[in-house]
Design a protein around this motif. Structure first.
Motif, PDB file in Angstrom:
ATOM      1  N   MET A  51      83.547  13.331 -43.375  1.00  8.17           N
ATOM      2  CA  MET A  51      83.055  12.537 -42.559  1.00  8.17           C
ATOM      3  C   MET A  51      81.900  12.773 -41.962  1.00  8.17           C
ATOM      4  O   MET A  51      80.847  11.965 -41.855  1.00  8.17           O
ATOM      5  N   LYS A  52      81.421  14.057 -41.622  1.00  7.04           N
ATOM      6  CA  LYS A  52      79.980  14.473 -41.219  1.00  7.04           C
ATOM      7  C   LYS A  52      78.971  14.310 -42.535  1.00  7.04           C
ATOM      8  O   LYS A  52      78.073  13.710 -42.207  1.00  7.04           O
ATOM      9  N   MET A  53      79.433  14.307 -43.694  1.00  7.96           N
ATOM     10  CA  MET A  53      78.361  14.189 -44.896  1.00  7.96           C
ATOM     11  C   MET A  53      78.314  12.653 -44.959  1.00  7.96           C
ATOM     12  O   MET A  53      77.302  12.190 -45.070  1.00  7.96           O
ATOM     13  N   LEU A  54      79.318  11.908 -44.601  1.00  3.82           N
ATOM     14  CA  LEU A  54      78.895  10.283 -44.771  1.00  3.82           C
ATOM     15  C   LEU A  54      78.250   9.890 -43.597  1.00  3.82           C
ATOM     16  O   LEU A  54      77.414   9.155 -43.854  1.00  3.82           O
ATOM     17  N   SER A  71      79.592  -1.657 -46.040  1.00  3.83           N
ATOM     18  CA  SER A  71      80.718  -1.182 -46.502  1.00  3.83           C
ATOM     19  C   SER A  71      80.175   0.084 -47.198  1.00  3.83           C
ATOM     20  O   SER A  71      78.927   0.381 -47.258  1.00  3.83           O
ATOM     21  N   LEU A  72      81.014   1.201 -47.173  1.00  9.81           N
ATOM     22  CA  LEU A  72      80.605   2.413 -47.892  1.00  9.81           C
ATOM     23  C   LEU A  72      80.096   2.563 -49.260  1.00  9.81           C
ATOM     24  O   LEU A  72      79.457   3.198 -49.788  1.00  9.81           O
ATOM     25  N   ASP A  73      80.536   1.529 -49.973  1.00  9.34           N
ATOM     26  CA  ASP A  73      80.236   1.169 -51.374  1.00  9.34           C
ATOM     27  C   ASP A  73      78.599   0.841 -51.636  1.00  9.34           C
ATOM     28  O   ASP A  73      78.082   1.535 -52.697  1.00  9.34           O
ATOM     29  N   LEU A  74      77.930   0.416 -50.479  1.00  9.37           N
ATOM     30  CA  LEU A  74      76.443   0.248 -50.422  1.00  9.37           C
ATOM     31  C   LEU A  74      75.630   1.791 -50.222  1.00  9.37           C
ATOM     32  O   LEU A  74      74.484   1.615 -50.810  1.00  9.37           O
ATOM     33  N   LEU A  75      76.372   2.842 -49.948  1.00  7.81           N
ATOM     34  CA  LEU A  75      75.611   3.894 -50.317  1.00  7.81           C
ATOM     35  C   LEU A  75      75.469   4.529 -51.579  1.00  7.81           C
ATOM     36  O   LEU A  75      74.413   5.240 -51.726  1.00  7.81           O
ATOM     37  N   LEU A  76      76.185   4.073 -52.597  1.00  9.15           N
ATOM     38  CA  LEU A  76      75.822   4.122 -53.837  1.00  9.15           C
ATOM     39  C   LEU A  76      75.135   3.237 -54.872  1.00  9.15           C
ATOM     40  O   LEU A  76      74.503   3.659 -55.788  1.00  9.15           O
ATOM     41  N   GLN A  77      75.305   1.901 -54.400  1.00  7.25           N
ATOM     42  CA  GLN A  77      74.565   0.893 -55.061  1.00  7.25           C
ATOM     43  C   GLN A  77      74.213  -0.380 -54.525  1.00  7.25           C
ATOM     44  O   GLN A  77      75.385  -0.913 -53.635  1.00  7.25           O
ATOM     45  N   SER A  78      73.197  -0.935 -54.651  1.00  5.75           N
ATOM     46  CA  SER A  78      72.698  -2.015 -54.119  1.00  5.75           C
ATOM     47  C   SER A  78      71.597  -2.687 -54.752  1.00  5.75           C
ATOM     48  O   SER A  78      70.775  -1.729 -55.350  1.00  5.75           O
ATOM     49  N   VAL A  92      82.651   8.056 -53.129  1.00  7.95           N
ATOM     50  CA  VAL A  92      82.858   8.362 -51.676  1.00  7.95           C
ATOM     51  C   VAL A  92      84.498   9.077 -52.023  1.00  7.95           C
ATOM     52  O   VAL A  92      85.130   8.279 -52.692  1.00  7.95           O
ATOM     53  N   PRO A  93      84.559  10.268 -51.542  1.00 10.14           N
ATOM     54  CA  PRO A  93      85.878  10.824 -51.912  1.00 10.14           C
ATOM     55  C   PRO A  93      87.141  10.338 -50.863  1.00 10.14           C
ATOM     56  O   PRO A  93      86.781   9.765 -49.954  1.00 10.14           O
ATOM     57  N   PRO A  94      88.440  10.385 -51.481  1.00  9.98           N
ATOM     58  CA  PRO A  94      89.383   9.976 -50.516  1.00  9.98           C
ATOM     59  C   PRO A  94      89.579  11.036 -49.491  1.00  9.98           C
ATOM     60  O   PRO A  94      89.090  12.214 -49.468  1.00  9.98           O
ATOM     61  N   ASP A  95      90.260  10.798 -48.430  1.00 12.05           N
ATOM     62  CA  ASP A  95      90.443  11.896 -47.481  1.00 12.05           C
ATOM     63  C   ASP A  95      91.347  12.941 -48.110  1.00 12.05           C
ATOM     64  O   ASP A  95      91.928  12.850 -49.163  1.00 12.05           O
ATOM     65  N   PRO A  96      91.534  13.825 -47.287  1.00 11.65           N
ATOM     66  CA  PRO A  96      92.352  15.174 -47.961  1.00 11.65           C
ATOM     67  C   PRO A  96      93.773  14.690 -48.316  1.00 11.65           C
ATOM     68  O   PRO A  96      94.518  15.634 -49.094  1.00 11.65           O
ATOM     69  N   TRP A  97      94.362  13.612 -47.939  1.00 19.00           N
ATOM     70  CA  TRP A  97      95.633  13.137 -48.107  1.00 19.00           C
ATOM     71  C   TRP A  97      95.733  11.937 -49.154  1.00 19.00           C
ATOM     72  O   TRP A  97      96.791  11.478 -49.527  1.00 19.00           O
ATOM     73  N   GLY A  98      94.395  11.714 -49.872  1.00 23.85           N
ATOM     74  CA  GLY A  98      94.460  10.811 -50.832  1.00 23.85           C
ATOM     75  C   GLY A  98      94.242   9.317 -50.451  1.00 23.85           C
ATOM     76  O   GLY A  98      94.153   8.405 -51.142  1.00 23.85           O
TER      77      GLY A  98
END
Length: 136
Positions: A51-54, A71-78, A92-98
């Motif tokens: 979350m710190k990296m995000l 949305s977090l998707d806009l960090l990758l493409q827009s 964007v990775p899932p959290d450690p629990w998937g």
């Protein structure tokens, strides 16, 4: 006639083996829960680090665009003007629990955004391993 009683014994008796198995079982019951507790703690720390990296990516996006992404998707493409990303080096990775991280914009309590993980159970609320991890 004399019988020689000088047979050499090699190996362990059944009693000796049972004692060793009981001792190993006792050690495992003491050490096991402590090790699993560390695994859960490391997952929480991993979620906080991700979350710190995000957060860094979100702030860089805001500097370029003048606002946080919807949305977090806009960090990758827009396709928007001034977009100079990608702002995150991979998906964007899932959290450690998937589970997916929860991103809300605008955020709770007047914050520009809220970023959180619902913990091990993937459901809002909870205690211990199921507690929400909210990035502040």
């Amino acid at each position: 006639m004399k019988f020689a009683a000088t047979r050499m014994h090699k190996g362990f008796t059944l009693i000796e083996l049972l004692i060793v198995i009981v001792i190993l079982g006792l050690l495992a019951s003491i050490v096991g829960p402590q090790m699993f507790g560390k695994v859960d703690k490391s997952r929480v720390q991993t979620a906080q680090t991700q979350m710190k990296m995000l957060e860094t990516s979100l702030n860089t996006y805001r500097l370029d665009m003048g606002r946080y992404p919807a949305s977090l998707d806009l960090l990758l493409q827009s396709d928007e003007a001034n977009w100079q990303g990608p702002y995150f080096p991979q998906e964007v990775p899932p959290d450690p629990w998937g589970n997916d991280y929860v991103y809300r914009m605008p955020g709770d309590n007047g914050a520009p955004y809220t970023l959180l993980s619902y913990g091990a159970d993937g459901v809002e609320g909870g205690e211990d391993n199921n507690a929400d991890i909210i990035y502040k």
